[in-house]
Design a protein around this motif. Structure first.
Motif, PDB file in Angstrom:
ATOM      1  N   GLU A 101      28.243  41.316  79.659  1.00  0.00           N
ATOM      2  CA  GLU A 101      29.316  40.348  79.451  1.00  0.00           C
ATOM      3  C   GLU A 101      30.060  40.695  78.163  1.00  0.00           C
ATOM      4  N   ILE A 102      31.385  40.729  78.257  1.00  0.00           N
ATOM      5  CA  ILE A 102      32.208  41.111  77.099  1.00  0.00           C
ATOM      6  C   ILE A 102      33.259  40.031  76.803  1.00  0.00           C
ATOM      7  N   SER A 103      32.969  38.809  77.282  1.00  0.00           N
ATOM      8  CA  SER A 103      33.899  37.695  77.086  1.00  0.00           C
ATOM      9  C   SER A 103      33.968  37.286  75.624  1.00  0.00           C
ATOM     10  N   MET A 104      34.973  36.486  75.324  1.00  0.00           N
ATOM     11  CA  MET A 104      35.029  35.784  74.056  1.00  0.00           C
ATOM     12  C   MET A 104      33.796  34.893  73.974  1.00  0.00           C
ATOM     13  N   PRO A 105      33.023  34.930  72.879  1.00  0.00           N
ATOM     14  CA  PRO A 105      31.798  34.122  72.792  1.00  0.00           C
ATOM     15  C   PRO A 105      32.081  32.636  73.024  1.00  0.00           C
ATOM     16  N   SER A 106      31.112  31.949  73.617  1.00  0.00           N
ATOM     17  CA  SER A 106      31.326  30.560  74.031  1.00  0.00           C
ATOM     18  C   SER A 106      31.678  29.649  72.860  1.00  0.00           C
ATOM     19  N   GLU A 107      31.033  29.850  71.700  1.00  0.00           N
ATOM     20  CA  GLU A 107      31.339  29.013  70.540  1.00  0.00           C
ATOM     21  C   GLU A 107      32.786  29.205  70.098  1.00  0.00           C
ATOM     22  N   GLU A 108      33.239  30.447  70.125  1.00  0.00           N
ATOM     23  CA  GLU A 108      34.605  30.728  69.711  1.00  0.00           C
ATOM     24  C   GLU A 108      35.607  30.127  70.707  1.00  0.00           C
ATOM     25  N   ARG A 109      35.258  30.197  71.984  1.00  0.00           N
ATOM     26  CA  ARG A 109      36.120  29.597  73.005  1.00  0.00           C
ATOM     27  C   ARG A 109      36.294  28.104  72.766  1.00  0.00           C
ATOM     28  N   LEU A 110      35.195  27.435  72.473  1.00  0.00           N
ATOM     29  CA  LEU A 110      35.252  25.987  72.238  1.00  0.00           C
ATOM     30  C   LEU A 110      36.121  25.644  71.038  1.00  0.00           C
ATOM     31  N   ILE A 111      35.981  26.442  69.983  1.00  0.00           N
ATOM     32  CA  ILE A 111      36.769  26.183  68.770  1.00  0.00           C
ATOM     33  C   ILE A 111      38.257  26.270  69.075  1.00  0.00           C
ATOM     34  N   VAL A 112      38.667  27.316  69.801  1.00  0.00           N
ATOM     35  CA  VAL A 112      40.085  27.485  70.116  1.00  0.00           C
ATOM     36  C   VAL A 112      40.550  26.413  71.101  1.00  0.00           C
ATOM     37  N   ALA A 113      39.740  26.151  72.129  1.00  0.00           N
ATOM     38  CA  ALA A 113      40.129  25.171  73.146  1.00  0.00           C
ATOM     39  C   ALA A 113      40.301  23.770  72.565  1.00  0.00           C
ATOM     40  N   ASN A 114      39.563  23.463  71.510  1.00  0.00           N
ATOM     41  CA  ASN A 114      39.616  22.126  70.916  1.00  0.00           C
ATOM     42  C   ASN A 114      40.649  21.988  69.804  1.00  0.00           C
ATOM     43  N   LEU A 115      41.416  23.038  69.549  1.00  0.00           N
ATOM     44  CA  LEU A 115      42.475  22.926  68.554  1.00  0.00           C
ATOM     45  C   LEU A 115      43.541  21.945  69.031  1.00  0.00           C
ATOM     46  N   PRO A 116      44.151  21.214  68.121  1.00  0.00           N
ATOM     47  CA  PRO A 116      45.253  20.328  68.525  1.00  0.00           C
ATOM     48  C   PRO A 116      46.440  21.146  69.026  1.00  0.00           C
ATOM     49  N   ASP A 117      47.224  20.532  69.914  1.00  0.00           N
ATOM     50  CA  ASP A 117      48.371  21.235  70.486  1.00  0.00           C
ATOM     51  C   ASP A 117      49.320  21.752  69.409  1.00  0.00           C
ATOM     52  N   SER A 118      49.374  21.064  68.280  1.00  0.00           N
ATOM     53  CA  SER A 118      50.283  21.467  67.209  1.00  0.00           C
ATOM     54  C   SER A 118      49.852  22.760  66.531  1.00  0.00           C
ATOM     55  N   HIS A 119      48.591  23.188  66.770  1.00  0.00           N
ATOM     56  CA  HIS A 119      48.060  24.392  66.120  1.00  0.00           C
ATOM     57  C   HIS A 119      47.767  25.532  67.097  1.00  0.00           C
ATOM     58  N   LEU A 120      47.962  25.292  68.401  1.00  0.00           N
ATOM     59  CA  LEU A 120      47.617  26.299  69.407  1.00  0.00           C
ATOM     60  C   LEU A 120      48.856  26.632  70.226  1.00  0.00           C
ATOM     61  N   HIS A 121      49.212  27.904  70.231  1.00  0.00           N
ATOM     62  CA  HIS A 121      50.445  28.350  70.879  1.00  0.00           C
ATOM     63  C   HIS A 121      50.116  29.381  71.953  1.00  0.00           C
ATOM     64  N   TRP A 122      50.355  29.029  73.197  1.00  0.00           N
ATOM     65  CA  TRP A 122      50.120  29.954  74.302  1.00  0.00           C
ATOM     66  C   TRP A 122      51.354  30.828  74.488  1.00  0.00           C
ATOM     67  N   ILE A 123      51.173  32.134  74.396  1.00  0.00           N
ATOM     68  CA  ILE A 123      52.279  33.085  74.457  1.00  0.00           C
ATOM     69  C   ILE A 123      52.350  33.697  75.850  1.00  0.00           C
ATOM     70  N   GLN A 124      53.470  33.474  76.545  1.00  0.00           N
ATOM     71  CA  GLN A 124      53.608  33.975  77.914  1.00  0.00           C
ATOM     72  C   GLN A 124      54.856  34.834  78.094  1.00  0.00           C
ATOM     73  N   GLU A 125      55.565  35.109  76.980  1.00  0.00           N
ATOM     74  CA  GLU A 125      56.750  35.957  77.006  1.00  0.00           C
ATOM     75  C   GLU A 125      56.991  36.447  75.583  1.00  0.00           C
ATOM     76  N   PRO A 126      57.851  37.448  75.382  1.00  0.00           N
ATOM     77  CA  PRO A 126      58.123  37.890  74.015  1.00  0.00           C
ATOM     78  C   PRO A 126      58.563  36.714  73.140  1.00  0.00           C
ATOM     79  N   THR A 127      57.866  36.550  72.010  1.00  0.00           N
ATOM     80  CA  THR A 127      58.049  35.357  71.173  1.00  0.00           C
ATOM     81  C   THR A 127      58.042  35.735  69.707  1.00  0.00           C
ATOM     82  N   GLN A 128      59.019  35.226  68.956  1.00  0.00           N
ATOM     83  CA  GLN A 128      59.046  35.432  67.515  1.00  0.00           C
ATOM     84  C   GLN A 128      58.174  34.369  66.857  1.00  0.00           C
ATOM     85  N   ILE A 129      57.172  34.797  66.060  1.00  0.00           N
ATOM     86  CA  ILE A 129      56.252  33.838  65.436  1.00  0.00           C
ATOM     87  C   ILE A 129      56.510  33.684  63.942  1.00  0.00           C
TER      88      ILE A 129
END
Length: 276
Positions: free
Chosen positions: A107-135
């Motif tokens: 298994e080479i997935s993102m570790p489960s603890e790290e997944r939980l940390i990212v998944a639980n971030l507030p929407d204001s701090h988590l940005h899903w990138i689905q196209e070229p985006t200036q950050i």
């Protein structure tokens, strides 16, 4: 725009730093401190301290894709800088495996603890990138990269389940580019989309600006001679001033580029630095 880049984590390391199968970079550009990937484990914390990098001063955190060797220290990063703005593709949470001949599925997935940390971030701090985006000013993420080149694949035996019946296309793979006075600086995590596909996508999204340099993992260690030649041909067209291949690129690919390109080749390692 001026850029200051340091490789914090890599398979190779300068004296006094820890080598680890993973990748992480620190980028100062566009008025922001950007952490690109987080390595596999303890190397990030140790090397950042030895390189004088204070992760509590990070503003933006980019995850190039959801493999363990790029996401393993997410917990440490978020502990150091809880208000970080995080940028990734939603596919980073997938469960995934590598299955090499004669070996059990790993298994080479993102570790489960790290997944939980990212998944639980507030929407204001988590940005899903689905196209070229200036950050940040002059700093862009590719989003998903179209798979067009007939010779390019993900670079390894990657699957969505341990039985190995469904190939993992790693659609979450993305790269970053920076607009410098010398041209574009392209930063790759593992380039599972293929280096040629990545560069063509960036060229189209950036208005075909000249490329100054390319830094990161190119995942060519399993590439055929035909694919290496096609990659070299594309690089001759793009004419970057330098390449800094590291992490998963493979020694044979680096040697091939040295023999077949006039471009300056400077393999990266933990402790490698670049200023524009």
């Amino acid at each position: 725009m001026n850029v200051h880049l340091k490789i914090i984590v890599d398979n190779q390391a300068a004296e006094g730093l820890v080598a680890e199968h993973g990748l992480s970079m620190w980028i100062e550009a566009g008025g922001k401190n950007i952490l690109f990937d987080a390595g596999q484990g303890d190397a990030l914390e140790q090397n950042a301290a030895r390189l004088g990098i204070d992760l509590s001063h990070a503003d933006l955190f980019v995850l190039s894709h959801g493999h363990y060797d790029h996401t393993g220290a997410v917990d440490f990063v978020m502990q150091e800088s809880p208000e970080l703005q995080v940028f990734a593709h939603p596919g980073i949470f997938k469960t995934r495996y590598s299955i090499y001949p004669g070996k059990d599925a790993k298994e080479i997935s993102m570790p489960s603890e790290e997944r939980l940390i990212v998944a639980n971030l507030p929407d204001s701090h988590l940005h899903w990138i689905q196209e070229p985006t200036q950050i940040a000013p002059g700093v862009w993420l590719t989003g998903p990269i179209p798979r067009v080149h007939p010779l390019e694949d993900t670079g390894g035996p990657f699957f969505e389940e341990p039985e190995g019946t469904t190939l993992d296309p790693i659609h979450d793979d993305q790269a970053l580019w920076l607009e410098t006075e010398k041209g574009l600086l392209v930063v790759c995590g593992c380039c599972h989309s293929g280096l040629v596909n990545t560069l063509n996508h960036i060229a189209a999204a950036s208005g075909h600006k000249p490329i100054w340099g390319i830094v990161g993992g190119f995942h060519l260690k399993n590439a055929s001679a035909e694919r290496l030649e096609a990659t070299a041909a594309a690089l001759r067209e793009f004419q970057p001033t330098f390449l800094a291949p590291c992490h998963c690129t493979g020694d044979a690919a680096i040697a091939f580029f040295r023999q077949n390109l006039k471009t300056e080749i400077n393999p990266g390692y933990a402790g490698w630095k670049l200023k524009s």
